[in-house]
Structures are given as structure tokens and as C-alpha cells.
Scaffold this active site. Structure first.
Site: not given
Length: 469
Positions: A425, A165, A373, A417
Site C-alpha cells: 500500500w 479489514e 493475517e 502475512w
């Protein structure tokens, strides 16, 4: 609803999000170690990935989950600072090599194809201290790291993702400052980082191509995050144009140089140049590629890896005040339809993935596509019977089937995912994406399948959904 023979069914994880062992066995610190240890509520409840799912010591448990699902592929990432503690090949950590060798060998023994990401947001802190992705020096550091991984693991790994990403990383880390190093550079840092990320990816692809491909016969790409972006008012020309600009800034800014012609999209160049001029900058805030760089960047991906979760509506928003920022440069605003169901930022819009895949097919010359994902979270505490969440997956698979059968999209691999609930995160452990529940209060970190895991295992066994369209 059988998928094509040989279709790849996978699940994904990433090193910092699952491994733990943040300073075990000679691992160097990465930027997320530093960022989470600084506190300051930038992460939910100041949580860290110091232990996470404990996968550094519990790989055998992860392997059981993989076998229970019957996955054909497993996507995971290498921790750059576990292998090279200061980010350079000056010191190589053998314990890190041993850990990943075991994962790769165990997967292959069990008939599972590894898809390996070199870098998933966890830059070695030593390299961030030298400027990170804002510094051109990182391009060579990344290339050397990539070559080290290709030569160490490439005899067995045939599917590589260089950078996870890149379009999210550039914005979150260097424009908005929500990811480490946590310093915003509105309207400038994201473009500078993007420029270096694209060149680093291209350099490492060429290294693979010239030094390893002949012998190893693998494939290399990078993964890009993509929200499908739909005009808020389909009858409004300005909203239609805004939606086109949005996807161009969001996805094509990275994909067009790499897949088409080595350069940024014209609309991106003209919008940023015009805004920069109005703001009194002597030149555009978007750096330019030289002719030589364009040649180097063009055609540096062997498949198109995309990560889709959700969709947004887009409308034109004129940047009257000349504010700095990527949304302001694109002159757009985005929002969900109030009728869409959601958890956190993910709204359930299954048809978005089909539109996205068709867009990639039409724009990028019908490439081989991997969805690296896709998933849907539950809020903590999460029930093991996640039937509602399974509905998101089921509807997604229906749309993928239509994309393959009706739109003739060349989709070959799907990665859910995530294999495990993990450190998400800024959301810490509050958002659970796992097919397997992980108890983060229990030192043993037991893994227990959600209903989704059992249903996904059936899909994999049947190579598709049992129901008709």
C-alpha cells in the site's frame, strides 16, 4: 507445544499486492491503479502494483512456495475488476475466471484449502466513480458481485471472507483519505463508509445463506483488523475507560452489529452524538440502522476473522476544541511503549495477541476464530537470514498456544502475512512481509525463502513449536 489436531496453518496474499497484470486480458482499472498512477508521493517513491510479484503470470511459482511450506490453507483475494471490469455483471471477463479457477483447482489438487477474500481494498474504479463506499448503491453492486463469485467458485471454495479489514478501509479511504480515492472527510466519511460496508457484508451473507449454503456448505465472514489497546497507566480509571472506548471504536463498531445485535455499541453512539451536537450538527454524524436493518445485520458471520500485528498504549485525551475525527470522537490518544522493539508501525508485543483473542472469546460468545493475517516486516534491503523476524513469529505462536490451552480460545486457523514480499500500500515495496523474498528489480521476480519460511515449514510439519512453554 502441539496445536490441536487439524489446526490450519496458512499464508496470505491479496490481488492488487501480488498479481500485477494491471490491465492484462481485459481487466478493468481498480482504485489503486488510478491512485498510484496519479503519483503525488502518496505511495513510497510513487511505486505501483502494475507488475508487483507478477503472480498473474507466475502462479506456478507461488504454488511451489505454498508446497515448500506445506501449508494446509492458502488465503488469497479475487480482483473484482479482473472478473467484472466495470464492477457489474453486465460484462464478465472469462480470462479472470480462468485464472482463479486454476489457482483454486491447483490448491485442491495439492491438498490445500482455499480461503478466498472477495474484496481486499481494490474497488473497481467504475464503482468509485459512482461514489464508492459513500454511496448506498454500492451495497447492491457488492451483493451481485458476491453472488457471482459464490456461484462461479463456491462448488470448490468453502471458506469466504467478504471484505478485508472493513474497519481499516473505512478510515483510510474515506476518513483520512490516505487510501484511494484520497479525499479526506474527517469525522464523517469513515462512518458513512462503515455503515455501507456493514450492510453490504450482511446482504452478501444472506445471499449465501439463502441461495448457496444448502448445496455448497461453506462458511462466510468478514475480516477485521485489531490492534490490542492497553491502558497507558493501568491504575488510572480514565486510561482504563479510554482503552475500552478505543477497542470499541476500533473493533466493536463493526463486530457488535454483525456478531451480537445488529447495532453499534452504545458508547460509540453516545460519544459521536454528543460531539456532533457540540459541533453544531443537526443530528449525529454516525448514521443509524433501521430496526429492519438491525435484524438483517445481526448474526451474519460464521466465524470471527481477525488480523493482529501489534499493540498500543491508550490514554484519555479530551476533545476540548471539538475537532473532527474518529480519535477525537473517542477522546483517546495512542502511542507505543518506548521499550518495545519495532520496524515501521509494528512493535513487537506478542502478549497482545493473547489478550485480543481472550477479549474476542469473552465479548463475542466464544466464536470459532481465524487469524487471517499476522506478520512482521523487514525494511528493504532485507537479509535472507531473518532470524530476528522469526523471533516475532515464534513468540506469537507461544502466545497462540497459551490462548488455546489456557484460555480455551477456539482458534482454528492462522495465516501468516505474507507468502511473498509485495506491494504494501502506501509503503510500496519498502516494507517486506514475505516468507519468500521477491527481487523486484529482476523481471523474472524470483522467489527465495527467508529463514522464516524454513522455520515456519518446520512448525507446520510438527503442528506446533518443538519447545515447551
Amino acid at each position: 507445544m502441539a496445536f490441536p489436531v487439524g489446526f490450519g496453518w496458512a499464508a496470505a496474499t491479496a490481488a492488487y499486492q501480488v498479481e500485477g497484470g494491471w490491465d492484462a486480458d481485459g481487466k478493468g482499472p481498480c482504485v489503486w491503479d488510478t491512485f498510484t498512477h496519479q503519483g503525488g508521493e502518496r505511495v513510497f517513491k510513487n511505486q505501483t502494483g502494475d507488475v508487483a510479484c507478477g503472480s498473474y503470470t507466475l502462479w506456478e511459482e507461488d504454488l511451489k512456495c505454498i508446497k515448500q511450506l506445506g501449508l494446509t490453507h492458502y488465503r488469497f483475494s479475487l480482483s473484482w475488476s479482473r472478473l467484472l471490469p466495470d464492477g457489474t455483471t453486465g460484462f464478465i471477463n472469462q480470462k479472470g475466471i480462468d485464472y482463479y479457477n486454476k489457482i483454486i483447482d491447483d490448491l485442491l489438487k495439492n491438498g490445500v484449502t482455499p480461503i478466498v477474500t472477495l474484496y481486499h481494498f481494490d474497488l473497481p474504479q467504475a464503482l468509485e466513480d459512482q461514489g464508492g463506499w459513500l454511496s448506498e448503491a454500492i451495497i447492491e453492486s457488492f451483493d451481485k458481485y458476491a453472488q457471482f463469485c459464490f456461484s462461479t467458485f463456491g462448488d470448490r471454495v468453502k471458506k469466504w471472507i467478504t471484505i478485508n479489514e472493513a474497519n481499516v478501509l473505512s478510515v483510510m479511504s474515506y476518513d483520512l483519505g490516505m487510501f484511494p480515492p484520497g479525499i479526506p472527510h474527517f469525522g464523517t466519511g469513515g462512518y458513512q463508509a462503515a455503515h455501507n460496508l456493514i450492510k453490504a457484508h450482511a446482504r452478501s451473507w444472506h445471499s449465501y445463506n439463502s441461495l448457496f449454503r444448502k448445496e455448497q456448505k461453506g462458511m462466510v465472514s468478514l475480516s477485521l483488523f485489531a490492534v490490542w489497546l492497553e491502558p497507558a497507566d493501568p491504575n488510572s480509571v480514565s486510561d482504563q475507560e479510554a482503552a475500552k472506548r478505543a477497542i470499541t471504536f476500533h473493533l466493536d463498531l463493526f463486530a457488535k452489529p454483525i456478531f451480537i445485535d445488529g447495532d453499534y455499541p452504545e458508547i460509540v453512539k453516545s460519544q459521536i452524538a454528543s460531539m456532533s451536537q457540540k459541533q453544531g450538527y443537526p443530528s449525529s454524524r454516525l448514521p443509524e440502522f433501521t430496526e429492519e436493518e438491525k435484524k438483517m445485520i445481526k448474526g451474519t458471520a460464521d466465524f470471527f476473522a481477525v488480523q493482529y500485528y501489534t499493540t498500543r498504549l491508550i490514554k484519555y485525551q479530551e476533545n476540548k476544541k471539538g475537532e473532527l475525527g474518529i480519535l477525537q470522537d473517542a477522546e483517546i490518544e495512542f502511542f507505543p511503549d518506548p521499550s518495545w522493539k519495532n520496524v515501521d508501525w509494528i512493535y513487537v508485543v506478542p502478549w497482545g495477541v493473547r489478550k485480543l483473542l481472550k477479549y474476542i472469546k469473552d465479548t463475542y460468545n466464544n466464536p470459532v476464530i481465524y487469524i487471517t493475517e499476522n506478520g512482521f516486516p523487514q525494511s528493504d534491503p532485507a537479509p535472507l537470514d531473518d532470524t530476528q523476524r522469526w523471533e516475532y513469529f515464534r513468540q506469537t505462536f507461544q502466545e497462540l498456544f497459551k490462548a488455546i490451552q489456557l484460555d480455551k480460545v477456539n482458534l482454528q486457523v492462522y495465516c501468516a502475512w505474507s507468502l511473498l514480499d509485495n506491494f504494501e500500500w502506501n509503503q510500496g515495496y519498502s516494507s517486506r512481509f514475505g516468507l519468500f523474498h521477491v527481487d523486484f528489480e529482476d523481471p523474472a521476480r524470483p522467489r527465495v525463502p527467508y529463514t522464516s519460511a524454513k522455520e515456519y515449514a518446520k512448525v507446520i510439519r510438527n503442528n506446533g513449536l518443538e519447545a515447551h512453554l
